[in-house]
Design an enzyme around this catalytic site. Structure first.
Site, mmCIF file in Angstrom:
data_model
loop_
_atom_site.group_PDB
_atom_site.id
_atom_site.type_symbol
_atom_site.label_atom_id
_atom_site.label_comp_id
_atom_site.label_asym_id
_atom_site.label_seq_id
_atom_site.Cartn_x
_atom_site.Cartn_y
_atom_site.Cartn_z
ATOM 1 N N ARG A 14 31.467 46.519 32.216
ATOM 2 C CA ARG A 14 31.762 47.238 33.457
ATOM 3 C C ARG A 14 32.309 48.648 33.193
ATOM 4 O O ARG A 14 32.353 49.471 34.100
ATOM 5 C CB ARG A 14 32.745 46.429 34.316
ATOM 6 C CG ARG A 14 32.101 45.248 35.015
ATOM 7 C CD ARG A 14 33.092 44.391 35.757
ATOM 8 N NE ARG A 14 33.824 43.506 34.868
ATOM 9 C CZ ARG A 14 34.687 42.582 35.283
ATOM 10 N NH1 ARG A 14 34.923 42.446 36.579
ATOM 11 N NH2 ARG A 14 35.305 41.805 34.420
ATOM 12 N N GLN A 15 32.717 48.895 31.950
ATOM 13 C CA GLN A 15 33.193 50.236 31.586
ATOM 14 C C GLN A 15 32.051 50.987 30.880
ATOM 15 O O GLN A 15 32.122 51.294 29.700
ATOM 16 C CB GLN A 15 34.421 50.127 30.690
ATOM 17 C CG GLN A 15 35.599 49.419 31.363
ATOM 18 C CD GLN A 15 36.828 49.402 30.486
ATOM 19 O OE1 GLN A 15 37.265 50.417 29.970
ATOM 20 N NE2 GLN A 15 37.398 48.208 30.303
ATOM 21 N N ASP B 183 25.928 44.949 47.270
ATOM 22 C CA ASP B 183 26.178 46.387 47.346
ATOM 23 C C ASP B 183 24.876 47.129 47.068
ATOM 24 O O ASP B 183 23.882 46.531 46.641
ATOM 25 C CB ASP B 183 27.278 46.824 46.370
ATOM 26 C CG ASP B 183 27.035 46.337 44.954
ATOM 27 O OD1 ASP B 183 25.888 46.456 44.458
ATOM 28 O OD2 ASP B 183 27.986 45.822 44.333
ATOM 29 N N LYS C 108 29.471 48.029 51.306
ATOM 30 C CA LYS C 108 30.928 48.026 51.217
ATOM 31 C C LYS C 108 31.474 49.439 51.384
ATOM 32 O O LYS C 108 30.933 50.386 50.851
ATOM 33 C CB LYS C 108 31.399 47.466 49.860
ATOM 34 C CG LYS C 108 31.069 46.012 49.629
ATOM 35 C CD LYS C 108 31.867 45.460 48.466
ATOM 36 C CE LYS C 108 31.492 46.090 47.135
ATOM 37 N NZ LYS C 108 30.367 45.450 46.479
ATOM 38 N N ARG D 116 35.042 51.403 50.605
ATOM 39 C CA ARG D 116 36.333 51.268 49.925
ATOM 40 C C ARG D 116 37.264 52.426 50.291
ATOM 41 O O ARG D 116 36.864 53.586 50.245
ATOM 42 C CB ARG D 116 36.141 51.238 48.399
ATOM 43 C CG ARG D 116 35.385 50.018 47.891
ATOM 44 C CD ARG D 116 35.358 50.004 46.371
ATOM 45 N NE ARG D 116 34.543 48.926 45.832
ATOM 46 C CZ ARG D 116 34.990 47.684 45.610
ATOM 47 N NH1 ARG D 116 36.241 47.391 45.893
ATOM 48 N NH2 ARG D 116 34.196 46.763 45.125
ATOM 49 N N ASP E 174 34.277 37.946 39.583
ATOM 50 C CA ASP E 174 35.575 37.972 38.901
ATOM 51 C C ASP E 174 36.627 37.250 39.734
ATOM 52 O O ASP E 174 36.851 36.057 39.571
ATOM 53 C CB ASP E 174 35.969 39.424 38.612
ATOM 54 C CG ASP E 174 37.141 39.531 37.647
ATOM 55 O OD1 ASP E 174 37.798 38.499 37.386
ATOM 56 O OD2 ASP E 174 37.403 40.628 37.140
ATOM 57 N N ALA F 180 36.409 36.926 43.061
ATOM 58 C CA ALA F 180 35.656 36.340 44.184
ATOM 59 C C ALA F 180 36.115 36.820 45.548
ATOM 60 O O ALA F 180 35.608 36.344 46.572
ATOM 61 C CB ALA F 180 35.699 34.805 44.142
ATOM 62 N N THR G 52 35.664 39.870 47.081
ATOM 63 C CA THR G 52 34.575 40.580 47.758
ATOM 64 C C THR G 52 33.442 39.627 48.109
ATOM 65 O O THR G 52 32.845 39.719 49.192
ATOM 66 C CB THR G 52 34.053 41.714 46.859
ATOM 67 O OG1 THR G 52 35.125 42.603 46.547
ATOM 68 C CG2 THR G 52 32.948 42.484 47.547
#
Length: 339
Positions: A105-106, A181, A204, A206, A234, A236, A238
């Protein structure tokens, strides 16, 4: 041309049930017993990791099965140290089989003065002596380009398609695939194409990182069985909120197909109490007892696909053939019937 040596598997501590399952599947495919190489991966009192391989691996084609899931740092270090042990033992080729690629994710600098940790991990693996990487549903496909060695990225969507076609036979006219998304549209479209279903998006908004201020459904889900598709679940939060929004928009049922069930913190309890009828994950990450006990979480196996991918890599044949339904159907014959 196929090499003369047999492929040899070795596993760290991150997901030993999956490693044994891959060995069993390879035994079925090969018609001969395939066992994990005898080794110990343990810790000293100060938590230093120590690896000792008890079998001769000189000139062998080695496959290390080790997802870098929680605890990510420990499992990553295990993988690096195992690679070093095999390299110093004169293994011919080392393939890191990483069902879940941590730090994925990074993959970019979203803000100033932040790292690109996925690239750092790629460098660590390469410098340690990994010759090839075999993984599943990278969070971002461009991570393959972080490596200067071959990377085979398998996809869960063909297996999810088999699962849906098996478990929802006769109900596909009412099915709609949902991307949680805008960034996940390509993944959702791939599954939708495989099962012949329409596509919708949950958009979404934010206010700040980690907090979803609002969600909007783009598309008409009225009267539809909705399947949310994503690569990682992760906490959960969202996911469960998206399920609620879909039900409020007129969906009759909501199911989720997520490749990597990280399920940290309150995730399992949230899923248990959510409006989702089922959350389907793969076994890329070893399930916790709480996950196994949750009535609306179901796990689909990846061992048949990984076993065939390892054999294809070893024999020099196509790994991308595993993206095709016709190839996967006989591999998953014992799990799903399409008749």
């Amino acid at each position: 041309m196929p090499v003369m040596t047999e492929p040899k598997l070795i596993a760290g501590n991150a997901n030993t049930p999956l490693a044994h399952a891959i060995a069993r599947r390879m035994s079925m495919h090969r018609g001969m017993s395939v066992n994990l190489v005898d080794a110990r991966v343990e810790r000293f009192n100060d938590q230093e990791i120590f690896v000792e391989v008890y079998e001769n691996v000189r000139g062998e084609d080695m496959y290390i099965i080790q997802p870098t899931s929680n605890p990510a740092n420990d499992n990553l270090m295990e993988l690096l140290i195992m690679t070093d042990a095999l390299k110093r033992s004169s293994a011919d080729r080392i393939t890191a089989v990483i069902p879940y690629f941590g730090y994925a994710r990074q993959d970019r600098r979203a803000k100033a003065r932040t790292p690109i940790s996925a690239k750092l991990v790629a460098n660590l693996l390469t410098e340690a002596g990994v010759d090839r990487v075999l993984t599943l549903d990278l969070h971002a496909a461009q991570i393959q380009g972080f490596f200067d060695i071959p990377v085979d990225n398998l996809y869960a969507s063909p297996v999810f398609a088999l699962d849906i076609l098996h478990n929802f036979r006769g109900q596909l006219d009412d099915v709609m695939v949902i991307s949680p998304d805008v960034g996940g549209v390509a993944r959702a479209r791939e599954l939708a194409k495989r099962i012949g279903a329409p596509l919708a998006i949950v958009d979404k908004r934010r206010e700040k990182a980690g907090e979803v201020a609002g969600m909007t459904v783009i598309g008409d889900v009225t009267g539809k069985k909705c399947f949310i598709v994503d690569d990682i679940c992760d906490t959960a939060g969202t996911l469960c909120k998206a399920a609620e929004v879909l039900m409020e928009a007129g969906a009759t049922e909501v199911h989720a197909y997520i490749t990597h069930g990280v399920l940290s913190g309150p995730a399992v309890e949230r899923v248990r109490n959510s409006v989702m009828k089922s959350l389907v994950i793969t076994d890329s990450i070893q399930a916790t007892p709480a996950t196994l006990a949750c009535p609306n979480i179901r796990i689909v196996p990846t061992a048949p696909m990984f076993a065939q991918a390892i054999l294809n890599t070893w024999s020099g044949t196509s790994v991308s053939s595993l993206f095709e339904t016709d190839t996967l159907v006989p591999i998953y014959e014992g799990f799903y019937s399409q008749s």
